[in-house]
Design a protein around this motif. Structure first.
Motif, short mmCIF file in Angstrom:
data_model
loop_
_atom_site.label_atom_id
_atom_site.label_comp_id
_atom_site.label_asym_id
_atom_site.label_seq_id
_atom_site.Cartn_x
_atom_site.Cartn_y
_atom_site.Cartn_z
N LEU A 86 0.02 -38.97 9.18
CA LEU A 86 0.75 -39.04 7.91
C LEU A 86 1.25 -37.66 7.50
CD1 LEU A 86 -1.60 -41.43 5.91
CD2 LEU A 86 0.60 -42.00 6.94
N VAL A 87 0.58 -36.62 7.97
CA VAL A 87 0.95 -35.25 7.65
C VAL A 87 2.04 -34.77 8.58
CG1 VAL A 87 0.13 -32.85 7.57
CG2 VAL A 87 -1.35 -34.71 6.79
N GLU A 88 1.80 -34.99 9.86
CA GLU A 88 2.71 -34.48 10.89
C GLU A 88 2.52 -35.34 12.13
OE1 GLU A 88 5.14 -32.66 13.34
OE2 GLU A 88 4.98 -31.78 11.34
N GLU A 89 3.60 -35.84 12.65
CA GLU A 89 3.53 -36.68 13.84
C GLU A 89 2.98 -35.91 15.04
OE1 GLU A 89 6.78 -39.19 16.22
OE2 GLU A 89 6.85 -39.46 14.03
N ASP A 90 3.34 -34.63 15.14
CA ASP A 90 2.88 -33.78 16.24
C ASP A 90 1.53 -33.17 15.86
OD1 ASP A 90 2.44 -31.96 18.25
OD2 ASP A 90 4.22 -30.75 17.83
N LEU A 91 0.45 -33.79 16.31
CA LEU A 91 -0.89 -33.36 15.92
C LEU A 91 -1.30 -32.02 16.53
CD1 LEU A 91 -2.85 -36.72 15.81
CD2 LEU A 91 -1.80 -35.43 13.94
N SER A 92 -0.51 -31.48 17.42
CA SER A 92 -0.80 -30.14 17.94
C SER A 92 -0.62 -29.08 16.85
CB SER A 92 0.11 -29.81 19.13
OG SER A 92 1.44 -29.61 18.71
N ARG A 93 -0.01 -29.47 15.74
CA ARG A 93 0.27 -28.55 14.64
C ARG A 93 -0.61 -28.78 13.42
NH1 ARG A 93 6.48 -27.89 13.69
NH2 ARG A 93 5.49 -27.58 11.71
N VAL A 94 -1.62 -29.65 13.52
CA VAL A 94 -2.40 -30.04 12.36
C VAL A 94 -3.87 -29.65 12.51
CG1 VAL A 94 -3.16 -31.98 10.92
CG2 VAL A 94 -0.88 -32.00 11.93
N ALA B 243 -10.34 -33.96 17.33
CA ALA B 243 -9.84 -32.74 17.98
C ALA B 243 -9.13 -31.82 17.01
CB ALA B 243 -8.91 -33.11 19.13
N ASN B 244 -8.70 -32.34 15.88
CA ASN B 244 -7.99 -31.55 14.88
C ASN B 244 -8.89 -31.06 13.75
OD1 ASN B 244 -5.96 -33.66 16.03
ND2 ASN B 244 -4.74 -31.94 15.32
N ALA B 245 -10.16 -31.37 13.83
CA ALA B 245 -11.07 -31.11 12.71
C ALA B 245 -11.69 -29.73 12.76
CB ALA B 245 -12.18 -32.15 12.71
N LEU B 246 -11.80 -29.14 11.59
CA LEU B 246 -12.56 -27.92 11.39
C LEU B 246 -13.58 -28.26 10.29
CD1 LEU B 246 -13.12 -24.96 11.91
CD2 LEU B 246 -11.31 -24.40 10.28
N PRO B 247 -14.80 -28.62 10.68
CA PRO B 247 -15.82 -28.99 9.68
C PRO B 247 -16.12 -27.83 8.74
CG PRO B 247 -16.50 -29.62 11.89
CD PRO B 247 -15.30 -28.74 12.04
N ILE B 248 -16.41 -28.16 7.50
CA ILE B 248 -16.77 -27.16 6.50
C ILE B 248 -17.85 -27.75 5.61
CG2 ILE B 248 -14.96 -27.86 4.88
CD1 ILE B 248 -14.63 -24.76 4.32
N SER C 210 -6.01 -17.61 13.27
CA SER C 210 -5.72 -17.66 14.71
C SER C 210 -4.85 -18.86 15.09
CB SER C 210 -7.02 -17.69 15.53
OG SER C 210 -7.66 -18.95 15.40
N LEU C 211 -4.86 -19.89 14.29
CA LEU C 211 -4.07 -21.08 14.59
C LEU C 211 -2.57 -20.80 14.54
CD1 LEU C 211 -6.10 -23.81 12.68
CD2 LEU C 211 -6.26 -23.14 15.08
N ARG C 212 -2.18 -19.74 13.86
CA ARG C 212 -0.75 -19.38 13.79
C ARG C 212 -0.20 -19.00 15.15
NH1 ARG C 212 0.48 -14.65 10.52
NH2 ARG C 212 -1.43 -13.77 11.38
N PHE C 213 -1.07 -18.57 16.06
CA PHE C 213 -0.62 -18.00 17.33
C PHE C 213 -0.78 -18.95 18.52
CE2 PHE C 213 -2.17 -14.60 14.56
CZ PHE C 213 -0.99 -13.89 14.40
N THR C 214 -1.04 -20.19 18.27
CA THR C 214 -1.22 -21.13 19.37
C THR C 214 -0.20 -22.26 19.29
OG1 THR C 214 -2.83 -22.54 20.52
CG2 THR C 214 -2.95 -22.52 18.12
N SER C 215 0.12 -22.80 20.43
CA SER C 215 1.07 -23.92 20.45
C SER C 215 0.37 -25.25 20.18
CB SER C 215 1.78 -23.98 21.80
OG SER C 215 0.84 -24.17 22.84
N ASP C 216 -0.96 -25.26 20.27
CA ASP C 216 -1.73 -26.48 20.03
C ASP C 216 -3.05 -26.11 19.37
OD1 ASP C 216 -3.16 -28.88 20.07
OD2 ASP C 216 -2.42 -29.45 22.04
N VAL C 217 -3.18 -26.39 18.08
CA VAL C 217 -4.38 -26.01 17.34
C VAL C 217 -5.65 -26.62 17.93
CG1 VAL C 217 -3.10 -25.69 15.19
CG2 VAL C 217 -4.20 -27.88 15.63
N ARG C 218 -5.50 -27.74 18.61
CA ARG C 218 -6.67 -28.41 19.18
C ARG C 218 -7.33 -27.58 20.26
NH1 ARG C 218 -3.10 -33.74 19.80
NH2 ARG C 218 -1.82 -32.08 20.67
N LYS C 219 -6.56 -26.72 20.94
CA LYS C 219 -7.15 -25.85 21.96
C LYS C 219 -8.07 -24.82 21.32
CE LYS C 219 -3.31 -26.31 25.16
NZ LYS C 219 -2.18 -25.65 25.80
#
Length: 107
Positions: free
Chosen positions: A42-50, A65-70, A91-100
């Protein structure tokens, strides 16, 4: 909940428009067990960016895979969980896929 999320998101954004959308409980799917699950598409179809931060593992069950627990925040003036997460978020600004990047931490 919106009353908790908005001040934090607005502070992080600082008027720069980093966040395309904000989702709250009303945006979640109610599960038969009474829990709420968020559909990140619902936020972004391309989940590599979420990247998704939440204190409830159930809420990101569909997109682990997109989660950052807090840790949950309960008005503790000494809480630094969000500050501790800033290097990861930056650091997520510098990657093409946040899940990595998120996968390195083993979540």
């Amino acid at each position: 909940m919106q009353e908790y999320a908005d001040p934090v998101i607005d502070w992080l954004d600082g008027g720069r428009g980093y966040f395309a959308k904000k989702l709250y409980r009303e945006s979640c799917a109610l599960q038969p067990n009474g829990s709420y699950t968020k559909d990140l598409s619902l936020v972004e179809e391309d989940l590599s960016r979420v990247c998704f931060m939440d204190n409830s593992p159930v809420s990101y069950n569909w997109n682990k895979a997109n989660a950052l627990p807090i840790e949950g925040w309960t008005s503790d003036p000494n809480d630094e969980a969000l500050l501790d997460a800033l290097p990861i978020l930056d650091s997520l600004r510098f990657t093409s896929d946040v899940r990595k990047v998120l996968g390195i931490r083993g979540f």
